[in-house]
Design an enzyme around this catalytic site. Structure first.
Site, short mmCIF file in Angstrom:
data_model
loop_
_atom_site.label_atom_id
_atom_site.label_comp_id
_atom_site.label_asym_id
_atom_site.label_seq_id
_atom_site.Cartn_x
_atom_site.Cartn_y
_atom_site.Cartn_z
N SER A 176 0.74 -1.24 -0.08
CA SER A 176 -0.12 0.07 0.04
C SER A 176 0.78 1.21 -0.07
O SER A 176 0.56 2.27 -0.43
CB SER A 176 -0.85 0.22 1.20
N GLY A 209 -2.07 -4.23 0.86
CA GLY A 209 -2.12 -5.53 1.70
C GLY A 209 -1.24 -6.53 1.28
O GLY A 209 -1.14 -7.47 2.06
N ASN A 214 3.66 -5.66 5.74
CA ASN A 214 2.57 -6.35 6.10
C ASN A 214 3.11 -7.77 6.78
O ASN A 214 2.21 -8.14 7.63
CB ASN A 214 1.59 -6.54 5.07
N ASP A 226 -4.89 6.60 9.97
CA ASP A 226 -4.78 5.59 10.29
C ASP A 226 -3.47 5.16 10.86
O ASP A 226 -3.32 4.01 11.77
CB ASP A 226 -4.89 4.47 9.20
N HIS A 257 -0.07 5.02 6.83
CA HIS A 257 0.10 5.36 5.62
C HIS A 257 0.43 6.80 5.45
O HIS A 257 -0.14 7.77 6.21
CB HIS A 257 -1.02 4.95 4.77
#
Length: 207
Positions: free
Chosen positions: A32, A68, A97, A178, A181
């Site tokens: 991402s 992801g 991830n 979040d 990011h």
């Protein structure tokens, strides 16, 4: 004039030589952070990279990043992408991830090594982009996770960007709500972190 533009101006004669000889294809395998999660795709650092390189006729960029994505997923997709695009350069920005899921580090390292080997077997040069994970995963895991990238770079004698989010991760104003990011405003910084290491690889493809 921004750092990125200054760097491109300084290396423009070198880029022109590359363009006359060959315009390499760069395949970006990321998650991402490279897929532009939470921002407009045209704002992402990979798109900014493509705009700069195409404008100076230096390279073509294929962004195969998927939000992801893990190293296992990237390894599964890589053979088809190598066969389809035949890149001269593969940029590997994966592992974040895996770390956030507590993936065993031997699996992370093995997957990245397999991606490096497959890319080199296909004739591509590699740029490995390192990642780091939050300290709440424990100091031992966090330290060993970071070291996976430098170990692989040294073992395979490939170029390494130590940390994609350098000068971004600890600045809350550059991180989305979040807490993970980077914002659109952070994308030129990500490009600045990558470009000085990537440009010499581009130049070397003409040799």
């Amino acid at each position: 004039m921004t750092f990125v533009r200054i760097l491109l101006v300084l290396l423009l004669p070198l880029g022109a030589c590359v363009a006359q000889a060959k315009q390499p294809t760069i395949l970006v395998m990321g998650d991402s952070l490279s897929a532009g999660y939470g921002i407009q795709l045209e704002q992402s650092w990979v798109t900014l990279l493509q705009q700069e390189l195409v404008k100076n006729a230096q390279a073509k960029v294929i962004n195969a990043s998927v939000s992801g994505e893990t190293t296992g997923g990237g390894l599964t997709r890589l053979p088809t992408l190598l066969s389809t695009h035949k890149p001269e350069i593969v940029v590997i920005e994966l592992g974040g991830n895996d770390g956030l899921r507590g993936q065993p580090l031997n699996i992370l390292q093995n997957n990245l090594q397999s991606m490096i080997t497959a890319s080199e077997t296909a004739g591509a040069k590699i740029l490995l982009i390192g990642m780091q994970i939050p300290t709440n995963y424990g100091p031992r895991y966090t330290k060993q996770f970071k070291e996976v990238y430098s170990t692989l770079a040294e073992k395979n004698k490939i170029s390494l960007v130590p940390f994609l989010l350098e000068d971004v991760a600890l600045h809350s104003e550059l991180i989305q709500r979040d807490g993970i990011h980077p914002t659109a405003e952070a994308q030129p910084i990500l490009l600045k972190n990558v470009l000085p290491t990537l440009l010499p690889i581009i130049a070397s493809t003409s040799k």
